[in-house]
Design a protein around this motif. Structure first.
Motif, PDB file in Angstrom:
ATOM      1  N   SER A  40       0.831  -1.210   0.000  1.00 44.74           N
ATOM      2  CA  SER A  40       0.000   0.000   0.000  1.00 44.74           C
ATOM      3  C   SER A  40       0.861   1.254   0.000  1.00 44.74           C
ATOM      4  O   SER A  40       0.536   2.251  -0.659  1.00 44.74           O
ATOM      5  CB  SER A  40      -0.933  -0.003   1.215  1.00 44.74           C
ATOM      6  N   VAL A  41       1.968   1.215   0.740  1.00 43.17           N
ATOM      7  CA  VAL A  41       2.868   2.373   0.776  1.00 43.17           C
ATOM      8  C   VAL A  41       3.459   2.615  -0.607  1.00 43.17           C
ATOM      9  O   VAL A  41       3.503   3.755  -1.093  1.00 43.17           O
ATOM     10  CB  VAL A  41       3.985   2.150   1.817  1.00 43.17           C
ATOM     11  N   LEU A  42       3.903   1.563  -1.287  1.00 40.00           N
ATOM     12  CA  LEU A  42       4.488   1.719  -2.611  1.00 40.00           C
ATOM     13  C   LEU A  42       3.458   2.206  -3.626  1.00 40.00           C
ATOM     14  O   LEU A  42       3.752   3.070  -4.461  1.00 40.00           O
ATOM     15  CB  LEU A  42       5.093   0.386  -3.072  1.00 40.00           C
ATOM     16  N   GLU A  43       2.256   1.661  -3.563  1.00 37.54           N
ATOM     17  CA  GLU A  43       1.221   2.084  -4.510  1.00 37.54           C
ATOM     18  C   GLU A  43       0.801   3.524  -4.272  1.00 37.54           C
ATOM     19  O   GLU A  43       0.481   4.255  -5.216  1.00 37.54           O
ATOM     20  CB  GLU A  43       0.016   1.150  -4.417  1.00 37.54           C
ATOM     21  N   SER A  44       0.844   3.952  -3.021  1.00 37.87           N
ATOM     22  CA  SER A  44       0.515   5.354  -2.747  1.00 37.87           C
ATOM     23  C   SER A  44       1.580   6.291  -3.311  1.00 37.87           C
ATOM     24  O   SER A  44       1.275   7.424  -3.697  1.00 37.87           O
ATOM     25  CB  SER A  44       0.364   5.564  -1.243  1.00 37.87           C
ATOM     26  N   LEU A  45       2.829   5.813  -3.358  1.00 36.81           N
ATOM     27  CA  LEU A  45       3.885   6.637  -3.945  1.00 36.81           C
ATOM     28  C   LEU A  45       3.708   6.775  -5.460  1.00 36.81           C
ATOM     29  O   LEU A  45       4.027   7.806  -6.044  1.00 36.81           O
ATOM     30  CB  LEU A  45       5.261   6.017  -3.650  1.00 36.81           C
ATOM     31  N   VAL A  46       3.192   5.698  -6.083  1.00 32.93           N
ATOM     32  CA  VAL A  46       2.980   5.715  -7.529  1.00 32.93           C
ATOM     33  C   VAL A  46       1.636   6.343  -7.877  1.00 32.93           C
ATOM     34  O   VAL A  46       1.484   7.000  -8.908  1.00 32.93           O
ATOM     35  CB  VAL A  46       3.067   4.285  -8.095  1.00 32.93           C
ATOM     36  N   GLY A  47       0.661   6.145  -7.000  1.00 36.16           N
ATOM     37  CA  GLY A  47      -0.690   6.644  -7.278  1.00 36.16           C
ATOM     38  C   GLY A  47      -1.499   5.701  -8.133  1.00 36.16           C
ATOM     39  O   GLY A  47      -2.552   6.079  -8.654  1.00 36.16           O
ATOM     40  N   ARG A  48      -1.055   4.472  -8.285  1.00 33.17           N
ATOM     41  CA  ARG A  48      -1.775   3.494  -9.102  1.00 33.17           C
ATOM     42  C   ARG A  48      -1.691   2.122  -8.446  1.00 33.17           C
ATOM     43  O   ARG A  48      -0.745   1.803  -7.720  1.00 33.17           O
ATOM     44  CB  ARG A  48      -1.170   3.415 -10.508  1.00 33.17           C
ATOM     45  N   GLY A  82       7.798   9.151 -27.124  1.00 31.42           N
ATOM     46  CA  GLY A  82       7.258   8.239 -28.137  1.00 31.42           C
ATOM     47  C   GLY A  82       6.061   7.448 -27.662  1.00 31.42           C
ATOM     48  O   GLY A  82       5.626   6.516 -28.333  1.00 31.42           O
ATOM     49  N   VAL A  83       5.496   7.759 -26.500  1.00 28.99           N
ATOM     50  CA  VAL A  83       4.365   7.014 -25.951  1.00 28.99           C
ATOM     51  C   VAL A  83       3.173   7.965 -25.836  1.00 28.99           C
ATOM     52  O   VAL A  83       3.276   9.031 -25.222  1.00 28.99           O
ATOM     53  CB  VAL A  83       4.697   6.424 -24.566  1.00 28.99           C
ATOM     54  N   LYS A  84       2.062   7.547 -26.418  1.00 27.61           N
ATOM     55  CA  LYS A  84       0.863   8.381 -26.372  1.00 27.61           C
ATOM     56  C   LYS A  84      -0.009   7.956 -25.201  1.00 27.61           C
ATOM     57  O   LYS A  84      -1.114   7.455 -25.368  1.00 27.61           O
ATOM     58  CB  LYS A  84       0.094   8.274 -27.683  1.00 27.61           C
ATOM     59  N   ALA A  85       0.536   8.114 -24.009  1.00 30.38           N
ATOM     60  CA  ALA A  85      -0.203   7.774 -22.793  1.00 30.38           C
ATOM     61  C   ALA A  85       0.287   8.670 -21.669  1.00 30.38           C
ATOM     62  O   ALA A  85       1.422   9.157 -21.686  1.00 30.38           O
ATOM     63  CB  ALA A  85      -0.010   6.303 -22.434  1.00 30.38           C
ATOM     64  N   GLU A  86      -0.589   8.912 -20.708  1.00 31.86           N
ATOM     65  CA  GLU A  86      -0.215   9.754 -19.567  1.00 31.86           C
ATOM     66  C   GLU A  86       0.798   9.050 -18.673  1.00 31.86           C
ATOM     67  O   GLU A  86       1.773   9.647 -18.219  1.00 31.86           O
ATOM     68  CB  GLU A  86      -1.483  10.106 -18.764  1.00 31.86           C
ATOM     69  N   GLU A  87       0.549   7.757 -18.441  1.00 33.67           N
ATOM     70  CA  GLU A  87       1.427   6.952 -17.585  1.00 33.67           C
ATOM     71  C   GLU A  87       1.642   5.596 -18.250  1.00 33.67           C
ATOM     72  O   GLU A  87       0.743   5.063 -18.896  1.00 33.67           O
ATOM     73  CB  GLU A  87       0.788   6.759 -16.204  1.00 33.67           C
ATOM     74  N   TRP A  88       2.790   5.055 -18.048  1.00 31.22           N
ATOM     75  CA  TRP A  88       3.082   3.733 -18.593  1.00 31.22           C
ATOM     76  C   TRP A  88       4.237   3.093 -17.824  1.00 31.22           C
ATOM     77  O   TRP A  88       4.919   3.748 -17.024  1.00 31.22           O
ATOM     78  CB  TRP A  88       3.389   3.812 -20.089  1.00 31.22           C
ATOM     79  N   PHE A 102      -2.148  -0.673 -16.020  1.00 35.57           N
ATOM     80  CA  PHE A 102      -1.443  -1.088 -14.805  1.00 35.57           C
ATOM     81  C   PHE A 102      -1.928  -2.444 -14.298  1.00 35.57           C
ATOM     82  O   PHE A 102      -1.242  -3.093 -13.509  1.00 35.57           O
ATOM     83  CB  PHE A 102      -1.586  -0.005 -13.731  1.00 35.57           C
ATOM     84  N   GLY A 103      -3.108  -2.863 -14.745  1.00 46.22           N
ATOM     85  CA  GLY A 103      -3.533  -4.223 -14.444  1.00 46.22           C
ATOM     86  C   GLY A 103      -2.646  -5.236 -15.144  1.00 46.22           C
ATOM     87  O   GLY A 103      -2.318  -6.295 -14.588  1.00 46.22           O
ATOM     88  N   GLU A 104      -2.217  -4.935 -16.361  1.00 42.93           N
ATOM     89  CA  GLU A 104      -1.299  -5.810 -17.078  1.00 42.93           C
ATOM     90  C   GLU A 104       0.084  -5.826 -16.408  1.00 42.93           C
ATOM     91  O   GLU A 104       0.776  -6.845 -16.429  1.00 42.93           O
ATOM     92  CB  GLU A 104      -1.174  -5.350 -18.534  1.00 42.93           C
ATOM     93  N   ILE A 105       0.446  -4.685 -15.825  1.00 40.26           N
ATOM     94  CA  ILE A 105       1.717  -4.651 -15.091  1.00 40.26           C
ATOM     95  C   ILE A 105       1.673  -5.620 -13.921  1.00 40.26           C
ATOM     96  O   ILE A 105       2.630  -6.366 -13.662  1.00 40.26           O
ATOM     97  CB  ILE A 105       2.026  -3.218 -14.609  1.00 40.26           C
ATOM     98  N   LYS A 131      10.049  -0.087 -14.440  1.00 35.00           N
ATOM     99  CA  LYS A 131      10.201   1.362 -14.526  1.00 35.00           C
ATOM    100  C   LYS A 131       8.838   1.959 -14.877  1.00 35.00           C
ATOM    101  O   LYS A 131       8.209   1.547 -15.858  1.00 35.00           O
ATOM    102  CB  LYS A 131      11.236   1.735 -15.585  1.00 35.00           C
ATOM    103  N   ILE A 132       8.387   2.900 -14.054  1.00 38.48           N
ATOM    104  CA  ILE A 132       7.084   3.543 -14.255  1.00 38.48           C
ATOM    105  C   ILE A 132       7.310   5.018 -14.569  1.00 38.48           C
ATOM    106  O   ILE A 132       8.002   5.732 -13.823  1.00 38.48           O
ATOM    107  CB  ILE A 132       6.187   3.382 -13.016  1.00 38.48           C
ATOM    108  N   PHE A 133       6.713   5.468 -15.672  1.00 37.51           N
ATOM    109  CA  PHE A 133       6.805   6.858 -16.108  1.00 37.51           C
ATOM    110  C   PHE A 133       5.460   7.531 -15.849  1.00 37.51           C
ATOM    111  O   PHE A 133       4.408   7.024 -16.267  1.00 37.51           O
ATOM    112  CB  PHE A 133       7.141   6.937 -17.596  1.00 37.51           C
ATOM    113  N   SER A 134       5.506   8.667 -15.171  1.00 35.36           N
ATOM    114  CA  SER A 134       4.251   9.345 -14.837  1.00 35.36           C
ATOM    115  C   SER A 134       4.538  10.795 -14.463  1.00 35.36           C
ATOM    116  O   SER A 134       5.576  11.077 -13.858  1.00 35.36           O
ATOM    117  CB  SER A 134       3.555   8.635 -13.672  1.00 35.36           C
TER     118      SER A 134
END
Length: 668
Positions: A40-48, A82-88, A102-105, A131-134
């Protein structure tokens, strides 16, 4: 200074490709027990939501999580990223694939975990790199480790607890790591497993940050204020409280943005004085700031380490040699080098001189002058010869007639018997030198050129040539040493300048016997006078010093023990003495000669012959066109080592280039 974290991320990717841990990079290690709220702590840092969840150990491989801040999609320049997405997200094991869902992640993390550690709920030290870009994250790198467990479940091994602890300790023992210890507020922090492990490697808490999770689950009427103020658990980097999403929130798919707002509301309600210093957002900013400063502090040492390792691996790669192009020249070079090392070891001019024991020529010298010399000196010239042996030899040499003089034949018979005893230690000397010549082969192999180690067949062939040559020379040398003793036995030279003339010895013995007889006569006269005085005293009666014998008692001066062997006559004593002196004198002459000639024989027929012959033997037996390709086949281990060293050198050179791009202005 914000560019430092991406630099470390690039370095991590470089060293992951070679599977190396020789460079200890600055990183944040997340440690906590099962159900402590790590995920939960890690996901809160990512927001996803992107981490697997479930019962038991869900995280079974280290997860290296790199967060990279990118501009929002609307603010990006054309072609940027080169990525047409907000986060990946991307994985290192499938870097060409972009994950925008992120479900696929989460699914990919689960599948990669199964591929690396199996489906038996066991753990594996091989990390997964994500690696998460956001635009909603700060530049940050964390390593999530399996949760500390106590009881194995399912197919987990019985020692799962120690396996997890060993893995955690291997990561947090890195002095360049920051320890993020996660402990729930609804349990006793004094018994926190995460803090316990952190204290083992960081007893002063100088690189430990404590995150107190699940603040909302504490018993009614209690709070964690004293803990958050650092009055209970002292840690240098601080203590931050967070509120995790409940299982109900996860089941109802409550967004992390809503959870963050509820977290701030809870903190304002229950910890108003600490609300600005707690929560997931403050934790993210704190971790990013700590990591940047930590990287800045570690960078000089890291740069030095990479530079030193680059030099070391360059030297190692050079020592493995280049691929063989000219087989004839390479073979001749290796043979010449080994021959030179072998001769240098014998002559005492080798580059690698041992200090723990004698080796090569020094040991051969010790064998000649200490082992062999002391053995000869310890041989008694008269050992094994009794007076009866000498008398028997004299009588056998005279036949039926009594001898007027000591017969020469008896002397020769006896002295040859003693000289024969010099043969065994002489042959043993040859054997010891032969063994040392064999040991020199192993010594040179241990310190031989790296090229020779590359080619095991050539090494074995070279050793076989020397061994065969030594084997052939051994019987020849033994025969020559045997002949040295046989030569001494063939002719007893009584005219040797150092040999004492028999007449002189006989005269000397006779002179001593006369003196002994004269001394004996004087003693006999003194004893006779004492006996006469004693008889006179006895005649005086009972008051005298001696009483008369009682009745029926007789005095018989002959009632004494008679020896089994008779006493030698004066003539016999003289003959024995003469023979003994002559034997000793001649034996010492022969011993001196053998002690000098045997080492010379060994050096000429064995040591020097081998030194001068094995170059020719090697060339004659190995320098053949059909054998060149076969002998110069590189060992599989050596080829693998060269490949690994080359890969590591490439990684170090790339790392050096990455570090060199950092300017001083970036550090402040």
């Amino acid at each position: 200074m914000e560019t430092l974290i991406p630099v470390i991320n690039r370095l991590q990717e470089v060293f992951v490709t070679v599977g190396a841990e020789i460079v200890q990079l600055p990183q944040i290690i997340v440690v906590g027990s099962q159900s402590s709220g790590k995920s939960s702590v890690l996901e809160s840092l990512v927001g996803r939501d992107f981490l697997p969840r479930g019962s038991g150990i869900v995280t079974r491989r280290p997860l290296v999580l790199q967060l990279v801040n990118v501009p929002p999609l609307v603010d990006r320049k054309q072609g940027e990223s080169g990525v047409k997405a907000e986060e990946w997200g991307t994985f290192l094991h499938c870097k060409n694939k972009i994950f925008t869902d992120f479900g696929e992640i989460r699914v990919e993390v689960e599948e990669e975990t199964e591929r690396g550690s199996g489906d038996s709920k066991g753990i594996s030290p091989e990390p997964i790199h994500l690696k998460i870009f956001s635009p909603h994250v700060l530049n940050l790198t964390l390593v999530d480790l399996p949760g500390i467990t106590k009881v194995p479940v399912g197919d987990q091994p019985e020692d799962i607890e120690s396996q997890v602890q060993d893995m955690i300790l291997s990561f947090i023992s890195n002095p360049n790591s920051i320890i993020l210890a996660v402990s729930p507020a609804n349990s006793d922090l004094a018994t926190s497993d995460a803090l316990k492990l952190a204290r083992e490697v960081d007893p002063d808490g100088r690189r430990t940050l404590l995150v107190v999770s699940k603040l909302d689950l504490m018993d009614a009427g209690t709070d964690a204020l004293e803990v958050l103020l650092g009055r209970v658990i002292p840690v240098h980097l601080g203590i931050i409280g967070v509120v995790n999403r409940s299982q109900h929130d996860i089941n109802t798919q409550k967004s992390l943005a809503d959870s963050a707002r509820d977290e701030q509301a809870f903190l304002q309600r229950h910890y108003p004085s600490l609300a600005s210093r707690c929560g997931s957002r403050f934790l993210a900013r704190t971790l990013s700031r700590l990591l940047m400063h930590h990287i800045r502090d570690c960078l000089p040492e890291l740069k030095t380490r990479v530079t030193v390792l680059t030099s070391q691996y360059q030297a190692r790669l050079s020592s493995y040699g280049q691929p063989v192009e000219d087989h004839s020249a390479t073979l001749l070079q290796i043979i010449t080098k080994f021959a030179s090392d072998y001769c240098s070891t014998i002559e005492g001019t080798a580059r690698h001189i041992q200090t723990s024991e004698l080796c090569g020529g020094a040991r051969i010298c010790y064998i000649f002058h200490e082992t062999f010399g002391r053995t000869l000196q310890s041989i008694d010239p008269l050992a094994g010869l009794t007076e009866l042996d000498i008398l028997t030899a004299i009588r056998n040499a005279t036949g039926p007639r009594p001898a007027l003089f000591v017969p020469e034949v008896s002397f020769e018979l006896l002295v040859k018997k003693q000289i024969k005893r010099l043969e065994e230690p002489s042959l043993r000397c040859v054997e010891l030198v032969h063994e040392e010549m064999q040991r020199i082969i192993q010594h040179c192999s241990n310190y031989s050129t790296q090229e020779l180690l590359r080619f095991p067949k050539l090494h074995d062939s070279i050793v076989e040539v020397v061994t065969s040559l030594l084997r052939k020379r051994l019987p020849i040398t033994n025969e020559m040493v045997h002949n040295l003793v046989a030569i001494e036995l063939a002719y007893i030279n009584t005219k040797h300048p150092d040999f004492t003339d028999a007449a002189v010895v006989s005269a000397s013995v006779n002179s001593q016997q006369v003196e002994t007889l004269q001394d004996g006569g004087k003693r006999w006269k003194n004893d006779k006078a004492m006996e006469e005085r004693a008889v006179a005293e006895k005649a005086k009666g009972p008051g005298s010093a001696y009483s008369s014998p009682s009745k029926g008692q007789a005095v018989n001066l002959l009632d004494t023990a008679v020896p089994v062997s008779r006493k030698l006559s004066t003539r016999e004593q003289r003959d024995c003495e003469v023979i003994q002196r002559l034997i000793k004198c001649y034996f010492l002459i022969v011993r001196k000669s053998i002690q000098d000639s045997v080492p010379k024989t060994v050096m000429h027929f064995l040591v020097n012959f081998v030194k001068e012959s094995f170059r020719v033997s090697w060339v004659r037996q190995l320098y053949k066109q059909p054998l060149l390709q076969e002998l110069l086949v590189e060992s599989q281990d050596m080829a693998q080592q060269r490949t690994e060293v080359a890969r590591m050198l490439g990684a170090l050179q790339k790392a050096n280039q990455i570090i060199s791009e950092i300017r001083e202005t970036h550090l402040w």
